[in-house]
Design an enzyme around this catalytic site. Structure first.
Site, PDB file in Angstrom:
ATOM      1  N   TYR A 171       0.839  -1.199   0.000  1.00  0.00           N
ATOM      2  CA  TYR A 171       0.000   0.000   0.000  1.00  0.00           C
ATOM      3  C   TYR A 171       0.883   1.262   0.000  1.00  0.00           C
ATOM      4  O   TYR A 171       0.468   2.312  -0.463  1.00  0.00           O
ATOM      5  CB  TYR A 171      -0.885   0.044   1.246  1.00  0.00           C
ATOM      6  N   GLY A 172       2.073   1.115   0.555  1.00  0.00           N
ATOM      7  CA  GLY A 172       2.946   2.280   0.780  1.00  0.00           C
ATOM      8  C   GLY A 172       3.356   3.023  -0.480  1.00  0.00           C
ATOM      9  O   GLY A 172       3.772   4.170  -0.420  1.00  0.00           O
ATOM     10  N   CYS A 184      -2.304  -1.999   9.999  1.00  0.00           N
ATOM     11  CA  CYS A 184      -1.466  -1.468   8.925  1.00  0.00           C
ATOM     12  C   CYS A 184      -1.284   0.025   9.187  1.00  0.00           C
ATOM     13  O   CYS A 184      -2.264   0.774   9.154  1.00  0.00           O
ATOM     14  CB  CYS A 184      -2.181  -1.704   7.589  1.00  0.00           C
ATOM     15  N   ASN A 185      -0.057   0.438   9.460  1.00  0.00           N
ATOM     16  CA  ASN A 185       0.184   1.859   9.738  1.00  0.00           C
ATOM     17  C   ASN A 185      -0.121   2.708   8.513  1.00  0.00           C
ATOM     18  O   ASN A 185      -0.630   3.816   8.627  1.00  0.00           O
ATOM     19  CB  ASN A 185       1.641   2.070  10.149  1.00  0.00           C
ATOM     20  N   THR A 186       0.185   2.171   7.345  1.00  0.00           N
ATOM     21  CA  THR A 186      -0.022   2.914   6.099  1.00  0.00           C
ATOM     22  C   THR A 186      -1.512   3.161   5.878  1.00  0.00           C
ATOM     23  O   THR A 186      -1.924   4.269   5.539  1.00  0.00           O
ATOM     24  CB  THR A 186       0.598   2.128   4.929  1.00  0.00           C
ATOM     25  N   CYS A 242       5.948  -0.283  10.892  1.00  0.00           N
ATOM     26  CA  CYS A 242       5.198  -1.027   9.869  1.00  0.00           C
ATOM     27  C   CYS A 242       4.986  -2.416  10.458  1.00  0.00           C
ATOM     28  O   CYS A 242       5.914  -2.990  11.038  1.00  0.00           O
ATOM     29  CB  CYS A 242       6.009  -1.116   8.584  1.00  0.00           C
ATOM     30  N   HIS A 269       4.787  -5.247   9.253  1.00  0.00           N
ATOM     31  CA  HIS A 269       5.584  -6.347   8.695  1.00  0.00           C
ATOM     32  C   HIS A 269       6.922  -6.509   9.444  1.00  0.00           C
ATOM     33  O   HIS A 269       7.491  -7.601   9.483  1.00  0.00           O
ATOM     34  CB  HIS A 269       5.906  -6.090   7.217  1.00  0.00           C
TER      35      HIS A 269
HETATM   36  N1  DGL Z   1       2.097  -3.568   7.176  1.00  0.00           N
HETATM   37  C1  DGL Z   1       1.915  -2.319   6.488  1.00  0.00           C
HETATM   38  C2  DGL Z   1       2.150  -1.152   7.435  1.00  0.00           C
HETATM   39  O1  DGL Z   1       2.090  -1.330   8.643  1.00  0.00           O
HETATM   40  C3  DGL Z   1       2.699  -2.361   5.214  1.00  0.00           C
HETATM   41  C4  DGL Z   1       2.393  -1.242   4.307  1.00  0.00           C
HETATM   42  C5  DGL Z   1       2.490  -1.463   2.831  1.00  0.00           C
HETATM   43  O2  DGL Z   1       1.723  -2.272   2.299  1.00  0.00           O
HETATM   44  O3  DGL Z   1       3.272  -0.757   2.184  1.00  0.00           O
HETATM   45  O4  DGL Z   1       2.341  -0.031   7.046  1.00  0.00           O
END
Ligand code: DGL
Length: 262
Positions: free
Chosen positions: A44-45, A75-77, A186, A188
């Site tokens: 998503y980023g 998901c922080n994003t 994040c 992940h």
């Molecule tokens: N786990 C997501 C987060 O906490 C990953 C974001 C991504 O998909 O770029 O931001």
């Protein structure tokens, strides 16, 4: 009124939110969980905020149509881009988002030097910039955008020369002066704790925000009278937007993965 035996829905752009799910299960073991990883659209980023809002609404819709009683945006994003829209769309629903654990890091290391690793979108978003501004006079907070890092976890690569080479390139410039903490901004990245530890050494504390999210979920369910009263362990179900059988195996493996290092 939702049923208290209904599952708590948890979603992320992919597999990272499983690091949050593990903590939710530890804290609230009687709850049932429905985890959705949107690996088809990960990361998503690198998308626009509007694309992330649309994908988050789609994910929420999918999970709520299966009867979920609460939603954890692991998901922080997505939290930075979409949480306001989700709350407006589902005003009655208990929705818990994530944000980089800057507050606990600054409280534990006042005056310290704190690295914060996250996606480029999280780092640039106003939400994080506001959070940083709130604590800037209490510690030196250094955000590092790690585009490409979550992809290793999506492929099940948690250690080894490639990912550790990536981390070395990113972090080495900041390691000449000692650091006190590394915030995993994040969901992940907790799966890369061992790899990160090998690069930053023994000294800095590595902090992720999962415990805070689990406590917040507990409070929200309690307020709404929705805690599952049963006395048996709940069930965990995994779903993914990627139509590949291997992905469900990888989700299970990450769920049972034991961190290599504190
Ligand atoms: N786990 C997501 C987060 O906490 C990953 C974001 C991504 O998909 O770029 O931001």
């Amino acid at each position: 009124m939702p049923d208290c035996r209904a599952p708590v829905a948890v979603f992320d752009s992919g597999l990272g939110g499983i690091s949050v799910l593990r903590e939710l299960v530890r804290t609230l073991p009687r709850e049932n969980y429905l985890y959705f990883g949107d690996s088809l659209h990960a990361p998503y980023g690198t998308k626009t905020p509007q694309e992330v809002v649309d994908l988050s609404l789609q994910a929420a819709d999918r999970l709520l149509s299966q009867g979920a009683k609460a939603l954890v945006v692991a998901c922080n994003t997505a939290t930075s881009a979409a949480i306001r829209t989700l709350r407006k769309t589902y005003p009655e629903l208990a929705i818990v988002g994530t944000e980089p654990a800057i507050k606990p890091a600054v409280e534990r290391h006042p005056g310290g030097r704190i690295l914060m690793l996250a996606t480029a979108m999280t780092v640039q978003e106003e939400k994080f910039q506001r959070l940083k501004a709130q604590y800037d006079d209490q510690a030196q907070i250094i955000p590092i955008a790690c585009s490409g890092l979550m992809e290793y976890v999506e492929q099940g690569i948690l250690r080894g020369a490639e990912v550790e080479g990536y981390l070395l390139d990113k972090l080495e410039p900041y390691l000449k002066v000692p650091i006190d903490a590394v915030v995993l901004g994040c969901t992940h990245y907790p799966f890369l704790r061992g790899a990160i530890r090998r690069i930053v050494g023994r000294r800095p504390e590595i902090i992720d925000g999962s415990i805070g999210i689990a406590r917040q979920l507990e409070r929200r369910l309690e307020e709404q009278g929705l805690l599952n009263p049963g006395d048996v362990s709940g069930k965990v179900e995994f779903q993914n937007s990627l139509d590949e059988p291997e992905i469900l195996g990888l989700m299970q493996a990450l769920f049972h993965y034991e961190d290599e290092a504190p």
